[in-house]
Design a protein around this motif. Sequence first.
Motif, PDB file in Angstrom:
ATOM      1  N   SER A  21       0.875  -1.160   0.000  1.00  0.00           N
ATOM      2  CA  SER A  21       0.000   0.000   0.000  1.00  0.00           C
ATOM      3  C   SER A  21       0.918   1.217   0.000  1.00  0.00           C
ATOM      4  O   SER A  21       1.823   1.303   0.851  1.00  0.00           O
ATOM      5  CB  SER A  21      -0.928   0.001   1.221  1.00  0.00           C
ATOM      6  N   VAL A  23       1.193   4.318   0.925  1.00  0.00           N
ATOM      7  CA  VAL A  23       1.523   5.223   2.037  1.00  0.00           C
ATOM      8  C   VAL A  23       2.562   4.615   2.955  1.00  0.00           C
ATOM      9  O   VAL A  23       3.247   5.320   3.709  1.00  0.00           O
ATOM     10  CB  VAL A  23       0.237   5.593   2.811  1.00  0.00           C
ATOM     11  N   SER A 114     -12.884  -5.075   2.416  1.00  0.00           N
ATOM     12  CA  SER A 114     -12.063  -3.871   2.541  1.00  0.00           C
ATOM     13  C   SER A 114     -12.951  -2.641   2.482  1.00  0.00           C
ATOM     14  O   SER A 114     -14.087  -2.692   1.969  1.00  0.00           O
ATOM     15  CB  SER A 114     -11.036  -3.804   1.407  1.00  0.00           C
ATOM     16  N   GLY A 115     -12.431  -1.526   2.975  1.00  0.00           N
ATOM     17  CA  GLY A 115     -13.179  -0.281   2.909  1.00  0.00           C
ATOM     18  C   GLY A 115     -13.442   0.146   1.480  1.00  0.00           C
ATOM     19  O   GLY A 115     -14.500   0.696   1.164  1.00  0.00           O
ATOM     20  N   THR A 116     -12.468  -0.134   0.599  1.00  0.00           N
ATOM     21  CA  THR A 116     -12.662   0.180  -0.818  1.00  0.00           C
ATOM     22  C   THR A 116     -13.870  -0.545  -1.373  1.00  0.00           C
ATOM     23  O   THR A 116     -14.726   0.021  -2.052  1.00  0.00           O
ATOM     24  CB  THR A 116     -11.407  -0.217  -1.619  1.00  0.00           C
ATOM     25  N   TYR A 142     -10.933  10.587   0.984  1.00  0.00           N
ATOM     26  CA  TYR A 142     -10.526   9.351   0.322  1.00  0.00           C
ATOM     27  C   TYR A 142     -11.519   8.267   0.716  1.00  0.00           C
ATOM     28  O   TYR A 142     -11.839   8.120   1.906  1.00  0.00           O
ATOM     29  CB  TYR A 142      -9.115   8.971   0.749  1.00  0.00           C
ATOM     30  N   HIS A 143     -11.981   7.530  -0.283  1.00  0.00           N
ATOM     31  CA  HIS A 143     -12.988   6.504  -0.005  1.00  0.00           C
ATOM     32  C   HIS A 143     -12.546   5.162  -0.562  1.00  0.00           C
ATOM     33  O   HIS A 143     -13.361   4.338  -0.958  1.00  0.00           O
ATOM     34  CB  HIS A 143     -14.330   6.914  -0.625  1.00  0.00           C
ATOM     35  N   GLY A 144     -11.212   4.940  -0.622  1.00  0.00           N
ATOM     36  CA  GLY A 144     -10.703   3.729  -1.223  1.00  0.00           C
ATOM     37  C   GLY A 144     -10.376   3.955  -2.681  1.00  0.00           C
ATOM     38  O   GLY A 144     -10.585   5.055  -3.223  1.00  0.00           O
ATOM     39  N   GLU A 204     -16.482  11.880   4.130  1.00  0.00           N
ATOM     40  CA  GLU A 204     -15.872  11.500   5.417  1.00  0.00           C
ATOM     41  C   GLU A 204     -16.328  12.544   6.435  1.00  0.00           C
ATOM     42  O   GLU A 204     -15.947  13.709   6.307  1.00  0.00           O
ATOM     43  CB  GLU A 204     -14.341  11.568   5.345  1.00  0.00           C
ATOM     44  N   ASN A 209      -8.419  11.702   5.944  1.00  0.00           N
ATOM     45  CA  ASN A 209      -7.523  11.551   4.795  1.00  0.00           C
ATOM     46  C   ASN A 209      -7.013  12.867   4.268  1.00  0.00           C
ATOM     47  O   ASN A 209      -6.420  12.931   3.187  1.00  0.00           O
ATOM     48  CB  ASN A 209      -8.217  10.727   3.699  1.00  0.00           C
ATOM     49  N   ASP A 237     -19.021   7.900   4.893  1.00  0.00           N
ATOM     50  CA  ASP A 237     -17.889   6.979   4.895  1.00  0.00           C
ATOM     51  C   ASP A 237     -17.267   7.014   6.288  1.00  0.00           C
ATOM     52  O   ASP A 237     -16.507   7.915   6.616  1.00  0.00           O
ATOM     53  CB  ASP A 237     -16.862   7.379   3.833  1.00  0.00           C
ATOM     54  N   VAL A 239     -15.437   4.490   7.510  1.00  0.00           N
ATOM     55  CA  VAL A 239     -14.378   3.465   7.571  1.00  0.00           C
ATOM     56  C   VAL A 239     -13.366   3.838   8.641  1.00  0.00           C
ATOM     57  O   VAL A 239     -12.908   2.995   9.413  1.00  0.00           O
ATOM     58  CB  VAL A 239     -13.702   3.302   6.198  1.00  0.00           C
ATOM     59  N   MET A 240     -13.008   5.125   8.715  1.00  0.00           N
ATOM     60  CA  MET A 240     -12.020   5.549   9.709  1.00  0.00           C
ATOM     61  C   MET A 240     -12.677   6.010  11.015  1.00  0.00           C
ATOM     62  O   MET A 240     -12.213   5.686  12.100  1.00  0.00           O
ATOM     63  CB  MET A 240     -11.167   6.682   9.136  1.00  0.00           C
ATOM     64  N   LYS A 270     -11.978  -1.085   9.045  1.00  0.00           N
ATOM     65  CA  LYS A 270     -10.951  -0.901  10.087  1.00  0.00           C
ATOM     66  C   LYS A 270     -11.361  -1.503  11.448  1.00  0.00           C
ATOM     67  O   LYS A 270     -11.262  -2.709  11.632  1.00  0.00           O
ATOM     68  CB  LYS A 270     -10.607   0.595  10.188  1.00  0.00           C
ATOM     69  N   GLU A 403      -2.654  12.284   6.739  1.00  0.00           N
ATOM     70  CA  GLU A 403      -3.169  11.100   7.449  1.00  0.00           C
ATOM     71  C   GLU A 403      -3.434  11.462   8.906  1.00  0.00           C
ATOM     72  O   GLU A 403      -2.716  12.260   9.500  1.00  0.00           O
ATOM     73  CB  GLU A 403      -2.137   9.970   7.396  1.00  0.00           C
TER      74      GLU A 403
HETATM   75  P1  KE4 Z   1      -9.318   0.072   2.564  1.00  0.00           P
HETATM   76  O1  KE4 Z   1      -9.714  -0.380   1.178  1.00  0.00           O
HETATM   77  O2  KE4 Z   1      -7.894   0.575   2.634  1.00  0.00           O
HETATM   78  O3  KE4 Z   1      -9.623  -0.990   3.639  1.00  0.00           O
HETATM   79  O4  KE4 Z   1     -10.279   1.300   2.978  1.00  0.00           O
HETATM   80  C1  KE4 Z   1     -10.323   2.413   2.114  1.00  0.00           C
HETATM   81  C2  KE4 Z   1     -10.782   3.625   2.902  1.00  0.00           C
HETATM   82  C3  KE4 Z   1     -12.081   4.069   2.754  1.00  0.00           C
HETATM   83  N1  KE4 Z   1     -12.541   5.140   3.441  1.00  0.00           N
HETATM   84  C4  KE4 Z   1     -11.737   5.790   4.316  1.00  0.00           C
HETATM   85  C5  KE4 Z   1     -12.294   6.972   5.064  1.00  0.00           C
HETATM   86  C6  KE4 Z   1     -10.401   5.372   4.524  1.00  0.00           C
HETATM   87  O5  KE4 Z   1      -9.619   6.048   5.394  1.00  0.00           O
HETATM   88  C7  KE4 Z   1      -9.903   4.266   3.810  1.00  0.00           C
HETATM   89  C8  KE4 Z   1      -8.482   3.773   3.960  1.00  0.00           C
HETATM   90  N2  KE4 Z   1      -7.619   4.611   4.721  1.00  0.00           N
HETATM   91  C9  KE4 Z   1      -6.213   4.547   4.390  1.00  0.00           C
HETATM   92  C10 KE4 Z   1      -5.439   5.528   5.280  1.00  0.00           C
HETATM   93  N3  KE4 Z   1      -5.922   6.817   5.237  1.00  0.00           N
HETATM   94  C11 KE4 Z   1      -5.685   3.157   4.529  1.00  0.00           C
HETATM   95  C12 KE4 Z   1      -4.180   3.070   4.552  1.00  0.00           C
HETATM   96  C13 KE4 Z   1      -3.643   2.685   3.214  1.00  0.00           C
HETATM   97  O6  KE4 Z   1      -4.128   3.183   2.175  1.00  0.00           O
HETATM   98  O7  KE4 Z   1      -2.689   1.889   3.227  1.00  0.00           O
END
Ligand code: KE4
Length: 431
Positions: A21, A23, A114-116, A142-144, A204, A209, A237, A239-240, A270, A403
């Motif tokens: 990933s 970051v 996954s959040g994506t 950011y939403h994935g 968000e 993000n 969203d 996720v965080m 998460k 972040e």
């Molecule tokens: P994942 O697909 O990474 O599980 O979730 C995507 C996502 C969706 N929505 C929000 C608000 C998020 O913060 C994320 C993922 N966050 C990042 C860090 N800001 C994950 C870390 C990374 O990309 O490695």
Amino acid sequence: MDSNQSLFERAQRVIPGGVNSPVRAFRAVGGTPRFIARGQGAYLWDAQGQRYIDYIGSWGPMILGHGHPAVLAAVHAAVDDGLSFGAPTERETELAEAIIALVPSVEQLRFVSSGTEAGMSAIRLARGATGRAKIIKFEGCYHGHADALLVKAGSGLATFGHPTSAGVPPEVVRDTLVLEYNNLDQLEACFAEHGPALACAIIEPIAGNMNFVRASNAFMAKLRALCSAHGTLLVFDEVMTGFRVALGGAQSLYAAAIAGFAPDISVFGKVIGGGMPLAAFGGSRDVMAQLAPLGPVYQAGTLSGNPVATACGLATLHEIARPGFFDALSARTQALVAGLSAAAAQAGVPFVADSQGGMFGFFFAPELPQHYPAVLATDKARFNRFFHAMLARGVYLAPALYEAGFVSAAHSADDIAATLAAARQAFAEPA
Ligand code: KE4
């Protein structure tokens, strides 16, 4: 034991950028990423045996800290019963029930990995449920990495997205309108121009993000009202922020401030997986009935609701739902943020910080940014120097300005004190 550098060089030969990933590669801050050997409580140890106080927590999931005994016991028991079946299990229902009990706006939900996947599915669901194509997202959120959401356009009125990623063709982002976070005028204008064509607005609620930017109550109330007036679904969203800023997520905070407030679809990840691949999206029974096998919106997943991941998530939720958990976590995080601000003030460094529950952020700037351009205007070079000064002193902060940071229940008062001692030295370093 191989060094971080030698492990990084070896990884780069077989994995793009040496990471799975982006970051994680430290490219925003420079230097060599730390290859983690293990975590325990509030700490990580890298491949060289160096211990760090961990303020990333796997980017949010590790709200209990690493290796919580009740979580490990639940995971070990689940593993012994089987890793994956591709068939329904009672524990998926238990976890869904537990989440729904904590989030009044969600009557039904679907698990994904996954959040994506959850965000992508929520957008498809909103488009299927409304029969509309256009979506609103906000700059800096950011939403994935689903194509339609991987968009960052210039500021200004809703514009056609310009993909930040190669491989996202213009026709995919043609219907993604990007607005400035907290900009009421742009919101009004966008709905006036596109209202009947808008399937959803995804946001968000606290934008982790772009580090830590809160949506104002006025902005959120207006967004809710405009969505309701135009038949547009409001997608939160979380996720965080879900189960991180409060037990009921950010939506519980807005519901306390705005009469009758609730999103139409919520996205989680998460924390609900406790460190295992698990995310979810949910909403009213009517909206969720659009999903296969009931309705015309297709969505699926081989490992969705995985029995080991649900065991991890359920054990995690059980712990954070204990009385007083969030009061204690919030107090610990607030002590960190107040201490950092005091240390910066003592050193005469322009610095602002904010927190909610176990999530925090900070900027080298005179005041808290309210939108993405203001975040861009903060002192990124100073942030990067501070990151490395803290890392050198055994404090692992997020390796990127855009972040948020995370405190766990395992972070002790001594860990906060040690962090603040390191910060006093870091702030005193010559610019
Ligand atoms: P994942 O697909 O990474 O599980 O979730 C995507 C996502 C969706 N929505 C929000 C608000 C998020 O913060 C994320 C993922 N966050 C990042 C860090 N800001 C994950 C870390 C990374 O990309 O490695």
